[in-house]
Enzyme design. Structure first.
Site, PDB file in Angstrom:
ATOM      1  N   ASP A 166       5.571   6.557  -3.015  1.00 22.83           N
ATOM      2  CA  ASP A 166       6.809   7.380  -3.252  1.00 22.83           C
ATOM      3  C   ASP A 166       8.138   6.873  -3.500  1.00 22.83           C
ATOM      4  OD1 ASP A 166       7.378   7.059  -0.710  1.00 22.83           O
ATOM      5  OD2 ASP A 166       6.557   8.806   0.081  1.00 22.83           O
ATOM      6  N   HIS A 210      -0.621   0.115  -1.428  1.00 18.55           N
ATOM      7  CA  HIS A 210      -1.283   0.974  -2.448  1.00 18.55           C
ATOM      8  C   HIS A 210      -0.520   1.104  -3.792  1.00 18.55           C
ATOM      9  CE1 HIS A 210      -3.556   2.955   1.138  1.00 18.55           C
ATOM     10  NE2 HIS A 210      -4.019   1.859   0.728  1.00 18.55           N
ATOM     11  N   CYS A 258       0.144  -0.387 -18.760  1.00 25.44           N
ATOM     12  CA  CYS A 258      -0.969  -0.023 -19.487  1.00 25.44           C
ATOM     13  C   CYS A 258      -2.187  -1.156 -19.134  1.00 25.44           C
ATOM     14  CB  CYS A 258      -0.408  -0.989 -21.046  1.00 25.44           C
ATOM     15  SG  CYS A 258      -1.627  -0.962 -22.075  1.00 25.44           S
ATOM     16  N   GLU A 298       0.723  14.408  15.890  1.00 22.87           N
ATOM     17  CA  GLU A 298      -0.673  14.454  16.425  1.00 22.87           C
ATOM     18  C   GLU A 298      -1.364  12.994  17.050  1.00 22.87           C
ATOM     19  OE1 GLU A 298      -2.118  17.268  16.149  1.00 22.87           O
ATOM     20  OE2 GLU A 298      -0.462  18.226  15.000  1.00 22.87           O
TER      21      GLU A 298
HETATM   22  P1  NAD Z   1      -2.237   9.350   6.513  1.00 24.80           P
HETATM   23  O1  NAD Z   1      -3.080   8.415   6.899  1.00 24.80           O
HETATM   24  O2  NAD Z   1      -1.200   8.775   5.628  1.00 24.80           O
HETATM   25  O3  NAD Z   1      -1.811  10.412   7.514  1.00 24.80           O
HETATM   26  C1  NAD Z   1      -0.859  11.451   7.610  1.00 24.80           C
HETATM   27  C2  NAD Z   1      -0.431  11.541   9.125  1.00 24.80           C
HETATM   28  O4  NAD Z   1       1.052  12.252   9.069  1.00 24.80           O
HETATM   29  C3  NAD Z   1      -1.162  12.359   9.785  1.00 24.80           C
HETATM   30  O5  NAD Z   1      -1.587  11.714  11.161  1.00 24.80           O
HETATM   31  C4  NAD Z   1      -0.240  13.451  10.527  1.00 24.80           C
HETATM   32  O6  NAD Z   1      -0.482  13.901  11.687  1.00 24.80           O
HETATM   33  C5  NAD Z   1       1.052  12.685  10.247  1.00 24.80           C
HETATM   34  N1  NAD Z   1       2.398  13.504  10.271  1.00 24.80           N
HETATM   35  C6  NAD Z   1       2.259  14.814   9.571  1.00 24.80           C
HETATM   36  N2  NAD Z   1       3.733  15.197   9.686  1.00 24.80           N
HETATM   37  C7  NAD Z   1       4.331  14.320  10.096  1.00 24.80           C
HETATM   38  C8  NAD Z   1       5.683  14.188  10.232  1.00 24.80           C
HETATM   39  N3  NAD Z   1       6.757  14.858  10.308  1.00 24.80           N
HETATM   40  N4  NAD Z   1       5.983  12.885  11.085  1.00 24.80           N
HETATM   41  C9  NAD Z   1       5.146  11.937  11.199  1.00 24.80           C
HETATM   42  N5  NAD Z   1       3.840  11.931  11.084  1.00 24.80           N
HETATM   43  C10 NAD Z   1       3.542  13.090  10.446  1.00 24.80           C
HETATM   44  O7  NAD Z   1      -3.185  10.273   5.560  1.00 24.80           O
HETATM   45  P2  NAD Z   1      -3.125  10.901   4.273  1.00 24.80           P
HETATM   46  O8  NAD Z   1      -2.274  11.635   3.675  1.00 24.80           O
HETATM   47  O9  NAD Z   1      -4.564  11.114   3.990  1.00 24.80           O
HETATM   48  O10 NAD Z   1      -2.910   9.693   3.127  1.00 24.80           O
HETATM   49  C11 NAD Z   1      -3.837   8.771   2.713  1.00 24.80           C
HETATM   50  C12 NAD Z   1      -3.203   7.650   1.674  1.00 24.80           C
HETATM   51  O11 NAD Z   1      -2.753   8.462   0.717  1.00 24.80           O
HETATM   52  C13 NAD Z   1      -1.981   7.427   2.408  1.00 24.80           C
HETATM   53  O12 NAD Z   1      -2.452   6.046   3.037  1.00 24.80           O
HETATM   54  C14 NAD Z   1      -1.122   7.132   1.215  1.00 24.80           C
HETATM   55  O13 NAD Z   1      -1.267   5.630   0.541  1.00 24.80           O
HETATM   56  C15 NAD Z   1      -1.686   8.000   0.199  1.00 24.80           C
HETATM   57  N6  NAD Z   1      -0.540   9.180   0.378  1.00 24.80           N
HETATM   58  C16 NAD Z   1       0.754   8.808  -0.018  1.00 24.80           C
HETATM   59  C17 NAD Z   1       1.942   9.670  -0.058  1.00 24.80           C
HETATM   60  C18 NAD Z   1       3.173   9.487  -0.199  1.00 24.80           C
HETATM   61  O14 NAD Z   1       3.167   8.363  -1.121  1.00 24.80           O
HETATM   62  N7  NAD Z   1       4.178  10.226   0.172  1.00 24.80           N
HETATM   63  C19 NAD Z   1       1.295  11.221   0.265  1.00 24.80           C
HETATM   64  C20 NAD Z   1       0.056  11.514   0.362  1.00 24.80           C
HETATM   65  C21 NAD Z   1      -0.894  10.741   0.604  1.00 24.80           C
END
Ligand code: NAD
Length: 245
Positions: free
Chosen positions: A104, A119, A127, A216
């Site tokens: 992001d 990532h 492209c 968590e």
């Molecule tokens: P993730 O492994 O990134 O885990 C999300 C974690 O965030 C969970 O353990 C949850 O308990 C924790 N969490 C929730 N609210 C929180 C807070 N306020 N403060 C701290 N921790 C908090 O899991 P995913 O969402 O399955 O993502 C997988 C992959 O997808 C990531 O590794 C990333 O590459 C990508 N992703 C990126 C974004 C982004 O760029 N913002 C968003 C979603 C997914």
């Protein structure tokens, strides 16, 4: 918990090389939901739209969802205090690098400079034929799929899809940081995504103390975490910031 935070702050102050490893959780308080879990994006969208082979065969269908998720929805997100505290730590020479799984761009927007994007980044498009890179801000998302001006090929967001490898520089830089780390701060990551989750595991094996911030417990908590600071990223990092600056 107070004692643990003081201990964490003291370790960071003494550390010769500190890294952060961040996941989707650090951006939740910026309004970007994680993929997994109760409110995760995969409860609403089919992850297939980010599968490389499916995307190449169905670019228009995939782009409808990609636009909605990453360009309508993510576009307005701003960095939060957790991103800002990490940036401030770097300015104050208390943090050497951020390895992020996020796409992001919010660490850069908060002012962090040494960021290894494991990532990739959604703010760029590429492209797949000629390799030309585009800024997302220059793309007309009314006309999808967006196409390359050079060869008319469909553009792909410059983050990795299922079925793609990790960008080689980010991979090498992230593991080099992990090998050097004396302290590794994991923020908001389930630890379920590989090979990203091997980065903090490598830091642990190389002798780093692992501090984990998450509301968590995760698979890191019972395996590699030394100091678990339970709570939201902004709350805990603001409190750590008060002890550090
Ligand atoms: P993730 O492994 O990134 O885990 C999300 C974690 O965030 C969970 O353990 C949850 O308990 C924790 N969490 C929730 N609210 C929180 C807070 N306020 N403060 C701290 N921790 C908090 O899991 P995913 O969402 O399955 O993502 C997988 C992959 O997808 C990531 O590794 C990333 O590459 C990508 N992703 C990126 C974004 C982004 O760029 N913002 C968003 C979603 C997914």
């Amino acid at each position: 918990m107070e004692i643990l935070k003081n201990e964490a702050a003291n370790l960071i102050k003494k550390s010769k090389y500190t890294m952060a490893f961040t996941g989707a959780g650090i951006s939740v308080e910026s309004g970007i939901p994680p993929f997994r879990g109760e409110h995760g994006l995969w409860n609403k969208y089919d992850p297939q739209v980010l599968d490389l082979v499916y995307f190449l065969n169905n670019p228009e269908h995939c782009w409808n969802y990609i636009r909605e998720i990453f360009y309508d929805f993510f576009a307005d997100a701003k960095p939060n205090d957790a991103h800002r505290v990490l940036a401030q730590m770097e300015s104050n020479k208390l943090l050497n690098a951020v390895v992020t799984q996020n796409i992001d761009n919010l660490h850069y927007e908060a002012g962090s400079e040494t960021v290894y994007e494991f990532h990739g980044n959604s703010k760029k498009l590429k492209c797949l034929k000629c390799g030309k890179i585009y800024d997302a801000g220059d793309i007309d998302f009314e006309n999808i799929p967006p196409k390359c001006v050079n060869d008319g090929e469909v553009l792909k967001p410059d983050f990795i899809f299922f079925g793609e490898g990790i960008p080689p520089d980010a991979y090498a830089d992230s593991f080099a940081a992990a090998e050097k780390a004396k302290v590794c701060i994991i923020v908001g990551s389930t630890g379920e995504v590989t090979p990203a989750s091997y980065v903090p595991r490598t830091a642990k094996q190389a002798g780093a103390t692992i501090i984990e911030i998450n509301p968590e417990e995760t698979i890191f908590t019972s395996s590699i975490t030394d100091i678990y600071l339970k709570g939201k990223a902004t709350e805990v990092l603001n409190q750590l910031g008060e002890l550090l600056f």
